[in-house]
Each structure stands twice: as C-alpha cells, then as structure tokens.
Design a protein around this motif. Structure first.
Motif, mmCIF file in Angstrom:
data_model
loop_
_atom_site.group_PDB
_atom_site.id
_atom_site.type_symbol
_atom_site.label_atom_id
_atom_site.label_comp_id
_atom_site.label_asym_id
_atom_site.label_seq_id
_atom_site.Cartn_x
_atom_site.Cartn_y
_atom_site.Cartn_z
ATOM 1 N N TYR A 25 0.845 -1.207 0.000
ATOM 2 C CA TYR A 25 0.000 0.000 0.000
ATOM 3 C C TYR A 25 0.881 1.258 0.000
ATOM 4 C CZ TYR A 25 -2.857 3.811 1.846
ATOM 5 O OH TYR A 25 -3.450 5.031 2.029
ATOM 6 N N TYR A 130 -9.418 16.114 3.871
ATOM 7 C CA TYR A 130 -10.068 15.872 2.574
ATOM 8 C C TYR A 130 -11.453 16.505 2.626
ATOM 9 C CZ TYR A 130 -6.596 12.294 1.400
ATOM 10 O OH TYR A 130 -5.432 11.631 1.099
ATOM 11 N N ARG A 165 -5.070 1.418 -7.700
ATOM 12 C CA ARG A 165 -3.777 0.826 -7.337
ATOM 13 C C ARG A 165 -3.938 -0.685 -7.368
ATOM 14 N NH1 ARG A 165 -3.958 5.123 -2.465
ATOM 15 N NH2 ARG A 165 -4.089 6.941 -3.814
ATOM 16 N N HIS A 276 0.522 13.338 -5.415
ATOM 17 C CA HIS A 276 0.084 12.341 -4.428
ATOM 18 C C HIS A 276 0.999 11.116 -4.485
ATOM 19 C CE1 HIS A 276 -3.608 12.046 -1.833
ATOM 20 N NE2 HIS A 276 -3.052 10.873 -1.603
HETATM 21 C C1 HOC Z 1 -10.311 4.478 0.460
HETATM 22 C C2 HOC Z 1 -9.763 5.862 0.615
HETATM 23 O O1 HOC Z 1 -3.508 9.514 0.889
HETATM 24 C C3 HOC Z 1 -3.606 7.423 -0.207
HETATM 25 C C4 HOC Z 1 -4.087 8.260 0.934
HETATM 26 C C5 HOC Z 1 -5.564 8.392 0.955
HETATM 27 C C6 HOC Z 1 -6.318 7.182 1.299
HETATM 28 C C7 HOC Z 1 -7.763 7.237 0.953
HETATM 29 C C8 HOC Z 1 -8.332 5.868 0.972
HETATM 30 O O2 HOC Z 1 -3.731 6.199 -0.138
HETATM 31 O O3 HOC Z 1 -3.094 7.940 -1.189
#
Ligand code: HOC
Length: 381
Positions: A25, A130, A165, A276
C-alpha cells in the motif's frame, strides 16, 4: 541487525517486517506506476555544481515553513493508514518529528486520531483534510484540529476520486487486515509487527470510525469514500474551509500553474506541488518537473512546497534549488517506521539531514536559505 546508512536500507528492512498488504500500500503508485517512478527518476537526472575552497564552517539548515521555525526544510507528509506500517505509527512518527524539530502532518485517513497525537506530543502538529460531502463532519474535524492546537491545515485537493492501485485490489487491502489464510501466513512471518498490533487498540481509522456513520474497515471506508468525497468540490469550498479554519492553510495537490494562481486567490498561505506520490493520475509529470513553472507563476506571492520522490537529502536540496521553500517526505519516513518504529523515523530524519548538510557544503553554501538554481548544472533540470 543490518547497518542502516541510507533510506534504501530502511526500505529493505520495512519490506521484511511489514505485512505485504501494508508494505505494498505504501510502496506503490496507480496504474502503470509511471508517475510514481518519474518522481524519483527525474531527481536522479539533476546534477550538482561542485565548488571548492569555500569556507564551509558554521552551516545551518534552519528555516521556516508557513512562518514556523523548522530544523530543516522537511516536513512529514500526511500518509493514509500509517498506523498499519507499525502499531501506533502516527504517534511514533509525530514524536520523532517533534524531537527533530520538523512538522508532522496527520492524515484524515490515519489510524491514530487527532486526539491520540495531541495526547502523545507537546508541540503543535499539522492536520490534513479531505473535502467530504458531509460538511458537518468536516466542520467537526476542523474543530477537533483546532482543539488539538494544530498549527496548519493541509487541504488535499487531488483525491476526490481514487487512482486505481492494482496491488491494493489484489491484496484485498483492509484495516484491520481480514484474517484470510494468505494474510495469516504472511503475518506469521512478521512477528514484531504482530506483537505491536496485539499491544494496541488502534487498528482502524481513528478520525472517522465513531465520528462518521457506517465506517468500520477498508471496504466500508471505500464505500463511504466513493459516496462522501465531493466530486463537485470547487474553489468556493476552499474559501469556506479557509474561513472555518482561520489559521495557516496549505493546499496540496497542485500540479498546474493555473491552479496555483487559483490557490493564491482562494487565500492559501502555501501550496504543495504534489501528484500524491504517483498514486493518483498516472502519466502526470513528476512533482520536481512540475515545480519550476509553478514557482514562476506564484513563487513571489506564496510559499511553494513540494513532495514526491524524496529519498535523500540530495533530493531535498534539488527541490530547494528549483524554488521550493519546503519539502515533505512520505514513503521515506514510512520505510523507517515499518523497519524500526520511532527509532526508524528518527534514523530517516538523521540520514536526510546529513545528506542535505553535506551536499550543501559540497555545493559551496553554508545556509540552506541561500540555496538556488546556481547549485545545479544547467541543462540537467
Ligand atoms: C479508500 C480511501 O492519501 C492514499 C491516501 C488516501 C487514502 C484514501 C483511501 O492512499 O493515497
């Protein structure tokens, strides 16, 4: 215990110690991961001008970010599910940052809550927000951040929809992890992590569970997210948040000069040039490639910060050379945390500090505030 001398050493150790679902992750990008890779590769292409016979005594890395003194121009980025890299991860990272004298930013999507961090630290930290449709929930989060004496609000604008992802989908990412046979087998090889998790009650989303309805794990969070993240978000909402918050506002996720100008108009005190961590729009520019045009557009009106791909103090100084007033580390500190908890985050910060300091000296400077593009070889950036 291996000798740790750079961030890659921490990454290798974290990969051994953190369950695959959570390591992946942290250490992945969206779709083909081309932007995730470009974030680091574009730093590697930039070359320094080495100088000699310049007095290198009395060097300083001290500066300010949004008017707050920092020991070096590096903050801990807001990262989701940090408390899954290591038990109580956000608390440990916040403590390491506090001891080091740099800002720690707590994600809305953290495992430890705003109140947990406030209870375990003594200096102000930053809170990342957020924008969700449930505006009373946002107002409550802002009030909680104020009550915790957070000294800046980092408003993320690039996650109204989630970049896909592949690894997270394949691993069935959830917090706490679902106890499937493959997960149990994988976790059995991570005894330190398991012991830590057994010793904490913080295993789900501390800012959300119990504060927003119907959120208990990653799949209910995903459902809540897809329905709660406001697709109609506009700059008017940013102005509204600025008003509710009333303090220093940093807007994160700016990759375009036009958006940077709109951020200035909305009353931001700083912006973070960020894709991000390559986790959202795959195929976007790297953050370091996007930085110069944004600094040119608004650098004289607002502080420009950046994140994405920083794995060394050399990357930090390259970002400063292209006009960033401050930088953020995400994965670098997560590797430290997963590898060795608080000690690993401190180790990560020491590594970055040393690399930044020595590189500055090699480039003939003694004050980080004086870094500019003259330290770089033209044509390499
Ligand atoms: C299901 C939502 O910044 C990332 C984090 C935000 C996570 C949101 C998950 O995984 O990029």
């Amino acid at each position: 215990m291996p000798v740790i001398t750079n961030i890659e050493d921490l990454r290798v150790l974290a990969q051994k110690r953190v369950p695959r679902m959570f390591y992946d992750y942290a250490d992945s990008g969206s779709w083909t991961e081309s932007t995730y890779r470009a974030n680091s590769e574009d730093f590697a292409r930039m070359k320094f001008r080495q100088r000699v016979a310049v007095n290198m005594e009395n060097r300083t890395l001290k500066t300010t970010m949004v008017g707050q003194e920092v020991h070096m121009p590096v903050a801990i980025a807001p990262t989701g599910l940090t408390g899954m890299q290591h038990a109580d991860g956000e608390i440990l990272a916040a403590r390491a940052a506090e001891k080091f004298g740099i800002p720690f930013t707590l994600s809305t999507m953290s495992i430890c809550s705003i109140e947990d961090i406030a209870a375990h630290t003594s200096k102000p930290f930053w809170f990342q927000l957020y924008v969700m449709k449930d505006r009373p929930f946002i107002e409550r989060l802002i009030e909680r951040a104020k009550a915790a004496k957070c000294s800046a609000l980092v408003l993320t604008l690039d996650l109204q929809i989630l970049g896909q992802r592949h690894k997270d989908l394949k691993n069935g990412l959830s917090a706490p992890p679902k106890l499937t046979i493959p997960n149990i087998l994988n976790m059995m090889g991570k005894p330190r992590w398991c012991m830590g998790m057994l010793g904490t009650r913080r295993r789900s989303f501390g800012n959300i569970v119990g504060h927003a309805s119907d959120v208990s794990d990653m799949s209910s969070l995903s459902a809540w997210t897809s329905q709660q993240f406001d697709l109609a978000l506009s700059w008017k909402d940013v102005e509204w948040i600025k008003k509710c918050w009333g303090g220093k506002l940093i807007i994160k996720g700016i990759m375009d000069a036009e958006d940077a100008r709109l951020a200035v108009a909305s009353g931001a005190d700083a912006i973070i040039v960020s894709n991000h961590g390559g986790r959202q729009l795959d195929g976007a520019l790297s953050s370091i490639a996007a930085l110069p045009s944004i600094v040119e557009a608004v650098g004289d009106q607002i502080e420009v910060h950046m994140d994405g791909g920083i794995r060394s103090g050399q990357d930090v100084i390259k970002a400063l050379a292209l006009g960033a007033k401050g930088t953020y580390i995400g994965r670098s500190f997560l590797y430290g945390l997963g590898a060795m908890g608080e000690e690993g985050v401190s180790k990560c910060l020491e590594i970055i500090e040393r690399e930044l300091d020595l590189t500055m000296a090699f480039c003939g400077l003694t004050d980080v505030k004086k870094v500019d593009r003259k330290i770089l070889i033209p044509g390499t950036y």
